[in-house]
Design a protein around this motif. Structure first.
Motif, mmCIF file in Angstrom:
data_model
loop_
_atom_site.group_PDB
_atom_site.id
_atom_site.type_symbol
_atom_site.label_atom_id
_atom_site.label_comp_id
_atom_site.label_asym_id
_atom_site.label_seq_id
_atom_site.Cartn_x
_atom_site.Cartn_y
_atom_site.Cartn_z
ATOM 1 N N ASP A 75 31.132 -11.187 -42.398
ATOM 2 C CA ASP A 75 30.480 -11.166 -41.084
ATOM 3 C C ASP A 75 29.908 -12.543 -40.766
ATOM 4 O OD1 ASP A 75 29.071 -10.677 -38.765
ATOM 5 O OD2 ASP A 75 28.227 -8.779 -39.463
ATOM 6 N N GLU B 30 20.512 -6.161 -39.784
ATOM 7 C CA GLU B 30 21.722 -6.981 -39.755
ATOM 8 C C GLU B 30 22.684 -6.607 -40.877
ATOM 9 O OE1 GLU B 30 18.681 -8.175 -39.579
ATOM 10 O OE2 GLU B 30 18.515 -9.291 -37.686
ATOM 11 N N SER C 249 24.075 -3.030 -40.219
ATOM 12 C CA SER C 249 25.023 -3.041 -39.104
ATOM 13 C C SER C 249 26.336 -3.679 -39.515
ATOM 14 C CB SER C 249 24.425 -3.809 -37.916
ATOM 15 O OG SER C 249 23.260 -3.175 -37.446
ATOM 16 N N SER C 250 26.248 -4.742 -40.295
ATOM 17 C CA SER C 250 27.457 -5.415 -40.770
ATOM 18 C C SER C 250 28.284 -4.496 -41.666
ATOM 19 C CB SER C 250 27.078 -6.689 -41.542
ATOM 20 O OG SER C 250 28.225 -7.305 -42.085
ATOM 21 N N ARG D 203 28.319 -1.242 -41.648
ATOM 22 C CA ARG D 203 28.908 -0.151 -40.866
ATOM 23 C C ARG D 203 30.120 -0.622 -40.071
ATOM 24 N NH1 ARG D 203 23.186 1.130 -39.971
ATOM 25 N NH2 ARG D 203 22.667 2.978 -41.215
ATOM 26 N N ARG D 204 30.154 -1.931 -39.767
ATOM 27 C CA ARG D 204 31.309 -2.461 -39.044
ATOM 28 C C ARG D 204 32.531 -2.604 -39.936
ATOM 29 N NH1 ARG D 204 27.349 -5.663 -36.252
ATOM 30 N NH2 ARG D 204 27.611 -7.376 -37.740
ATOM 31 N N LEU D 205 32.325 -2.569 -41.236
ATOM 32 C CA LEU D 205 33.448 -2.645 -42.173
ATOM 33 C C LEU D 205 34.021 -1.243 -42.345
ATOM 34 C CD1 LEU D 205 31.858 -4.966 -44.875
ATOM 35 C CD2 LEU D 205 33.413 -5.623 -43.042
ATOM 36 N N SER D 206 35.173 -0.996 -41.814
ATOM 37 C CA SER D 206 35.724 0.357 -41.810
ATOM 38 C C SER D 206 35.860 0.926 -43.204
ATOM 39 C CB SER D 206 37.093 0.367 -41.114
ATOM 40 O OG SER D 206 37.994 -0.513 -41.769
ATOM 41 N N ARG E 55 32.239 2.064 -44.751
ATOM 42 C CA ARG E 55 31.348 3.037 -44.124
ATOM 43 C C ARG E 55 30.926 4.141 -45.086
ATOM 44 N NH1 ARG E 55 34.593 3.520 -38.367
ATOM 45 N NH2 ARG E 55 33.967 1.476 -37.563
#
Length: 324
Positions: free
Chosen positions: A56, A300, A303-304, A306-309, A312
């Protein structure tokens, strides 16, 4: 358990016997399971932080750069002590080779020294970010950050080389039973039969003075930080600053207090439950808790992740254990 080695002053020591948590097989299995859970939690937590920061670009800042270095150190330090203790419990053994003991001492002291240097640098980073925000980008530029991180690693290597060399320069003739679940310098010095061990004790005292000086620097930095934070008009801003700094101060205090207590307190002639507890507090708990402490209020990082599929599932399961 392995029987003690018969030695004289002229006998070459080939192995040490580490202290087990219990002689009862069921409790040895329990010890293995507990350490396995701790080890896997530390591995997963630190690897998640390293992955999140690496992938990220929003986290490519000095604070997270130092946090990645801290996570790498934590992965190394917990891998120095726990796996050997787990294997010994599983196979009902207590032995460690002389070379293995030297390796444990070197890497543990190296990583602990680098860890504390990095924690000091992170305190300075937070001080500049909060107390001198207008100068932050110029002071904490990438060249300076890399130089600071490299100096932390190099200081750890030099520090470890000094203590490892002095420790194993002594003659061991007091048996080969180490009253700890890993090779710890104070417990090894109990086995010494030459006056050379006094030089290592002197080096430990000198090192403790340096550590305390850095600890005072960290405390002073946080006093300045808290004074500045209390003047922030935004309640959200104060909350964010406190949530970043207080966990850091907790980690540093636990690490310093338990470490100094373990290495400077008078050693007893027999194994002590307190010694085991203190060793776990400074060698096992920080690597496991650092990912939780630095991430539980860090939006941060979460959130980072969770953005990694692919991350999760791990993120949901890992943080739900500690945070929900």
């Amino acid at each position: 358990l392995d029987g003690p080695l018969k030695m004289s002053n002229r006998t070459t020591l080939t192995q040490f016997l580490l202290l087990g948590f219990s002689d009862i097989w069921e409790l040895q299995i329990l010890h293995f399971v507990v350490f396995l859970v701790i080890y896997l939690a530390a591995l997963m937590g630190n690897l998640l932080i390293i992955t999140a920061v690496a992938l990220d670009h929003h986290l490519h800042t000095p604070m997270y750069f130092f946090l990645v270095n801290l996570s790498i150190i934590d992965l190394g330090s917990i891998s120095v002590t726990i796996p050997k203790s787990m294997v010994n419990s599983l196979i009902n053994s207590s032995s460690i080779s002389y070379a293995g003991c030297v390796t444990q001492v070197f890497f543990l002291i190296f990583l602990m020294g680098a860890d504390f240097s990095l924690l000091t640098i992170m305190a300075y980073d937070r001080y500049v970010a909060i107390c001198q925000p207008l100068h932050y980008e110029s002071v904490m530029n990438w060249r300076a950050c890399v130089q600071m991180a490299v100096s932390a690693w190099i200081s750890g290597i030099l520090y470890s080389a000094l203590h490892t060399g002095k420790t194993f320069a002594v003659t061991f003739c007091g048996g080969n039973m180490v009253d700890q679940f890993f090779c710890e310098i104070p417990q090894l010095l109990k086995l010494a039969c030459s006056d050379l061990y006094l030089s290592e004790i002197g080096a430990l005292i000198f090192s403790a003075c340096i550590v305390l000086s850095c600890f005072v620097f960290i405390i002073v930095s946080y006093v300045q930080i808290f004074n500045t934070v209390l003047r922030i008009p935004s309640e959200q801003g104060r909350h964010k600053a406190f949530s970043t700094c207080l966990p850091h101060l907790i980690v540093v205090s636990l690490f310093v207090c338990t470490g100094i207590f373990a290495y400077l307190k008078p050693t007893s002639s027999s194994a002590s439950g307190l010694d085991l507890v203190v060793a776990v507090l400074y060698s096992v708990v920080p690597p496991m808790m650092n990912p939780v402490i630095y991430s539980m209020r860090n939006k941060e990082i979460k959130s980072s992740l969770r953005r990694l599929s692919w991350g999760r599932l791990f993120t949901k399961n890992y943080f739900s254990v500690f945070l929900e």
